[in-house]
Design a protein around this motif. Sequence first.
Motif, mmCIF file in Angstrom:
data_model
loop_
_atom_site.group_PDB
_atom_site.id
_atom_site.type_symbol
_atom_site.label_atom_id
_atom_site.label_comp_id
_atom_site.label_asym_id
_atom_site.label_seq_id
_atom_site.Cartn_x
_atom_site.Cartn_y
_atom_site.Cartn_z
ATOM 1 N N SER A 183 0.796 -1.100 -0.401
ATOM 2 C CA SER A 183 -0.129 -0.239 -0.105
ATOM 3 C C SER A 183 0.972 1.062 -0.269
ATOM 4 O O SER A 183 0.266 2.174 -0.511
ATOM 5 N N ARG A 184 2.120 1.279 0.136
ATOM 6 C CA ARG A 184 3.151 2.470 -0.082
ATOM 7 C C ARG A 184 3.697 2.486 -1.287
ATOM 8 O O ARG A 184 4.442 3.146 -1.355
ATOM 9 N N ASN A 185 3.585 1.572 -2.399
ATOM 10 C CA ASN A 185 4.274 1.429 -3.359
ATOM 11 C C ASN A 185 3.090 0.420 -4.798
ATOM 12 O O ASN A 185 3.243 -0.066 -4.479
ATOM 13 N N ALA A 186 1.832 0.914 -4.252
ATOM 14 C CA ALA A 186 0.975 0.576 -4.980
ATOM 15 C C ALA A 186 0.386 0.977 -6.839
ATOM 16 O O ALA A 186 0.135 -0.505 -6.793
ATOM 17 N N SER A 187 2.626 1.120 -7.176
ATOM 18 C CA SER A 187 2.304 1.050 -8.751
ATOM 19 C C SER A 187 2.825 -0.697 -9.104
ATOM 20 O O SER A 187 3.031 -0.902 -9.965
ATOM 21 N N CYS A 188 3.502 -1.215 -7.402
ATOM 22 C CA CYS A 188 4.286 -1.967 -8.076
ATOM 23 C C CYS A 188 3.386 -3.054 -8.024
ATOM 24 O O CYS A 188 2.304 -3.738 -8.022
ATOM 25 N N GLU A 189 3.837 -4.462 -9.269
ATOM 26 C CA GLU A 189 2.301 -5.437 -8.843
ATOM 27 C C GLU A 189 2.603 -6.661 -8.631
ATOM 28 O O GLU A 189 1.683 -7.517 -8.577
ATOM 29 N N GLY A 190 3.433 -6.817 -7.661
ATOM 30 C CA GLY A 190 3.534 -7.295 -6.146
ATOM 31 C C GLY A 190 3.502 -8.622 -6.205
ATOM 32 O O GLY A 190 4.591 -9.341 -7.845
ATOM 33 N N THR A 191 3.230 -9.331 -5.659
ATOM 34 C CA THR A 191 2.952 -11.522 -6.072
ATOM 35 C C THR A 191 1.819 -12.222 -6.259
ATOM 36 O O THR A 191 0.370 -11.312 -5.726
ATOM 37 N N ARG A 192 2.129 -12.431 -7.051
ATOM 38 C CA ARG A 192 0.837 -13.159 -7.505
ATOM 39 C C ARG A 192 1.208 -14.857 -7.230
ATOM 40 O O ARG A 192 1.776 -15.952 -7.204
ATOM 41 N N ILE A 193 -0.353 -15.200 -6.502
ATOM 42 C CA ILE A 193 0.118 -16.615 -5.679
ATOM 43 C C ILE A 193 -1.327 -17.164 -6.265
ATOM 44 O O ILE A 193 -2.716 -17.184 -6.791
#
Length: 469
Positions: free
Chosen positions: A291-301
Amino acid sequence: MSLVVMKFGGTSVEDPAAIGRTAAIVAGRVSMGKQPVVVVSAMAKVTDQLLRAAAAAAQGDRTGALAISSRLRSRHLDTACHLVKAPADIAALTRNIDEKFNALDEVLRGLAAILELTPRISDLIVSYGERISSRIVAAAFREQGIDAAHVDAREVIVTDSQFQKAIPQDAIIERRAHEKLLPLTAQGKVPVMGGFIASNEAGLTTTLGRGGSDFTGALVGGAVSAEAIEIWTDVDGIMTADPRICPDALRVKVISFEEAAELAYFGAKVLHPATILPAVKKNIPVLVLNSRNASCEGTRIISLAPHCNSPFKSISVKKKLSIIDVVASRMLMTHGYLRQIFEIFDKYQCPVDMVSTSEVSVSLTVDSNEKLPAIVSDLKNLADVKLEGKKALVCLVGEDIRGQQGIAAQVFNAVRHVNVRMISQGASEINMSFMIEEDDADEALRSLHAAFFKSPDPAIFDVEARKQL
Ligand code: ADP
Ligand code: ASP
Ligand code: MG
């Protein structure tokens, strides 16, 4: 319908700025045509402080308990006043917050009189964290133009009566979610509810265990057959190791349900261990996002992750474990002996993480918990028993570990300076774990990380982020 469950953890609602970011993220999903259902944790550290207030009251420290509550009241009221400006809305919200703290103070005073903290009272006390944060977040969303509707999570998440680690009743939750949440989303509203808290069928407040808001998010996602379950937190996703211990950890772009469940169970705090179950049942992807870097695509599980050329996806460490050695020279390996040992763990509902046997002894690892003295005393009726605390379990997770020749030698070479107590490899294809002293754990994690993530597979890990460092 493109329903998406969005769970925001404590740091994502910790202060007005964090709640503002959270509102912007949810508004973004709405503008993409998604229908969010929002699940929030208590504001960061609030659950710990409520537990501290409960402990103080139970020891007769009424003043100390009420002082903690008073500080929490000010923090929540300040946050509300920062976020909500419409006069009628802030008046209603502050009234609600005051009523909740008045009720909490009543419970703390009662506890300071009777001096007995039961799991049931503990759940009631900690529930105020999520009950109040969810009210503030819903009002803040409305202030930002999101048509949010607060829902009391205890009317949706129904569990059995095991206070502090209650088991959800899936069929009832599905029915309640359809009754309480879907009519709101059908009207274009955004339901906002607290995570972690629930109620038993008699309506008494229960909780899903520490870190349980992730589990609430997944339960709701499963119940409404969401297209995705998003876990918004304070890191870019599931990392190759806990970034607080290993600062050069890399983001894992994609991982399987099985691997993520194993990591969560073996100490990766980023996900509550039960989170994956509801998602697996309905094959719903889980996304871990920052939530502090919302443009990062994160991890998809997801159920089947693409092939990875690196031996491991991530390394977790679970601390505060104990080893129990049961030594019985005559009886071991006689028929029924292990059953007798496990019956004792069953009696105390104490899960065992790892087991190893020799000709004369069985070693078992368990969470260090308050039941251990009673367990040890029962085991002593069977054999000699030795209990050692302050242990940690290091767990390496990756695909087909069993099939990789020489991998164990590489792992133990990387931690050759550390005394390894118990090893488990082969029980699962995707996990290799071993026990060490808790004091050695951080150093061992860093050494393993340096050895196995030198040239990570760019298809699976965010190597670009490392290049930018
Ligand atoms: P939230 O309050 O959002 O639920 P948590 O504190 O429960 O957040 O979980 C996030 C934390 O999990 C991170 O700050 C990080 O320190 C820790 N963590 C442990 N292992 C990992 C891992 N493998 N990947 C990412 N974070 C991890
Ligand atoms: N607030 C609860 C806790 O701190 C639940 C959660 O944050 O997931 O354990
Ligand atoms: Mg958490």
